[in-house]
Scaffold this active site. Structure first.
Site, PDB file in Angstrom:
ATOM      1  CG  ASN A   1      -9.332  -2.124  11.617  1.00 52.71           C
ATOM      2  OD1 ASN A   1      -8.326  -2.709  11.205  1.00 52.71           O
ATOM      3  ND2 ASN A   1      -9.821  -1.053  11.018  1.00 52.71           N
TER       4      ASN A   1
ATOM      5  CD  GLU B   1      -8.978   0.516   7.594  1.00 53.72           C
ATOM      6  OE1 GLU B   1      -8.906  -0.466   8.366  1.00 53.72           O
ATOM      7  OE2 GLU B   1      -8.501   1.626   7.884  1.00 53.72           O
TER       8      GLU B   1
ATOM      9  CG  ASP C   1      -0.363  -0.590   2.458  1.00 55.07           C
ATOM     10  OD1 ASP C   1       0.877  -0.529   2.590  1.00 55.07           O
ATOM     11  OD2 ASP C   1      -1.101  -1.117   3.295  1.00 55.07           O
TER      12      ASP C   1
ATOM     13  CG  HIS D   1      -6.095  -2.654   8.576  1.00 56.99           C
ATOM     14  ND1 HIS D   1      -6.280  -1.389   9.101  1.00 56.99           N
ATOM     15  CD2 HIS D   1      -4.761  -2.875   8.689  1.00 56.99           C
ATOM     16  CE1 HIS D   1      -5.122  -0.897   9.502  1.00 56.99           C
ATOM     17  NE2 HIS D   1      -4.181  -1.776   9.264  1.00 56.99           N
TER      18      HIS D   1
HETATM   19  C1  F6R Z   1       1.217  -1.560   6.065  1.00 60.23           C
HETATM   20  C2  F6R Z   1      -0.014  -2.338   6.123  1.00 60.23           C
HETATM   21  C3  F6R Z   1      -0.860  -2.378   7.339  1.00 60.23           C
HETATM   22  C4  F6R Z   1      -0.076  -2.628   8.618  1.00 60.23           C
HETATM   23  C5  F6R Z   1      -1.005  -2.610   9.825  1.00 60.23           C
HETATM   24  C6  F6R Z   1      -0.240  -2.817  11.106  1.00 60.23           C
HETATM   25  O1  F6R Z   1       1.837  -1.698   4.815  1.00 60.23           O
HETATM   26  O2  F6R Z   1      -0.358  -2.932   5.148  1.00 60.23           O
HETATM   27  O3  F6R Z   1      -1.831  -3.384   7.196  1.00 60.23           O
HETATM   28  O4  F6R Z   1       0.570  -3.868   8.518  1.00 60.23           O
HETATM   29  O5  F6R Z   1      -1.664  -1.384   9.877  1.00 60.23           O
HETATM   30  O6  F6R Z   1       0.563  -1.707  11.343  1.00 60.23           O
HETATM   31  P1  F6R Z   1       1.702  -1.742  12.453  1.00 60.23           P
HETATM   32  O7  F6R Z   1       2.743  -2.684  11.976  1.00 60.23           O
HETATM   33  O8  F6R Z   1       2.230  -0.328  12.498  1.00 60.23           O
HETATM   34  O9  F6R Z   1       1.067  -2.185  13.712  1.00 60.23           O
END
Ligand code: F6R
Length: 239
Positions: free
Chosen positions: A129, A136, A67, A131
């Site tokens: 959540n 999401e 992303d 994702h």
């Molecule tokens: C980032 C991504 C997100 C993160 C998720 C967890 O490229 O795809 O899904 O993996 O938001 O974020 P952290 O690692 O900061 O807890």
């Protein structure tokens, strides 16, 4: 889904690093799917250390990030391009033209991945959540790379971690590979560390079918998924 619990984030990240290094050593060309955020930072640190000490050759590796935020200026320190340069790409001998991110005309991203024979190993984190990527709750199982709206929960979490707590600085939209894009990977490793991920991991462990309100549940439909967690993320969960 196979769950493996390690004592801490370092040991868990070492496990994922070994999988990546083995793949790079074994295959002449490797396509990796990569994540950003706080979770994979230790993994990238270990991969850089390995490159320096053991000369693991990244010249035949091609990467596809999950992303990218929409609306940040190109060299903003919180873009995922800058993040990846800082933590990995500038520190190993990868060819920068082999590193890819979803772009605004992202309809082509899935075609690009397919044209390179798909992703051999996809690294994922997980949102509180549920994702994966920025898919999401509400994301469809057959979603491909597209523009997504970030939830208030994700904006708040990312503000606290990366934008000095200021939610108004966090982009409200991003480009993200879809759930279908992610499930096309041959092998998936999801990393989750710390207490804040406990509920999401517990829910993931209980997932047997896709639940649109908990996107990571889609991983139950894939035949080669390893969930790699530390003790804190796996506390009170029977694995
Ligand atoms: C980032 C991504 C997100 C993160 C998720 C967890 O490229 O795809 O899904 O993996 O938001 O974020 P952290 O690692 O900061 O807890």
């Amino acid at each position: 889904m196979k769950f493996i619990k390690f004592k801490n984030e370092i040991e868990a990240s070492q496990y994922a690093a070994n999988e990546i290094i083995d793949l790079i050593k074994k295959e002449s060309k490797v396509q990796l799917g990569l994540a950003t955020g706080s979770t994979p930072i230790k993994l990238y640190e270990i991969l850089v250390k390995d490159h320096n000490e053991n000369k693991t050759d990244w010249s035949k590796v091609e990467t596809f990030n999950l992303d990218e935020y929409l609306g940040l200026p190109e060299n903003h320190p919180q873009t995922y391009k800058v993040f990846m340069d800082h933590h990995l790409f500038s520190k190993v001998n990868i060819n920068k033209s082999n590193t890819h991110f979803p772009e605004q005309n992202s309809i082509n991203y899935d075609e690009l991945i397919d044209s390179k024979k798909g992703i051999d190993l996809q690294i994922l984190g997980i949102g509180t959540n549920g994702h994966i990527g920025f898919n999401e709750p509400g994301s469809e199982l057959n979603s491909l790379t597209r523009v997504v709206n970030l939830t208030q929960e994700t904006i708040k979490v990312n503000a606290d971690k990366f934008f000095n707590g200021d939610t108004k600085d966090v982009p409200k939209q991003a480009l993200s590979m879809g759930i279908k894009s992610i499930l096309k990977a041959k092998k998936i490793i999801l990393l989750a560390f710390g207490e804040s991920k406990q509920d999401a991991i517990k829910k993931l462990k209980e997932s047997i079918a896709f639940d649109i309100n908990f996107p990571a549940s889609a991983l139950a439909l894939h035949n080669d998924v390893t969930i790699v967690i530390d003790e804190k993320a796996g506390e009170n969960i029977d694995l």
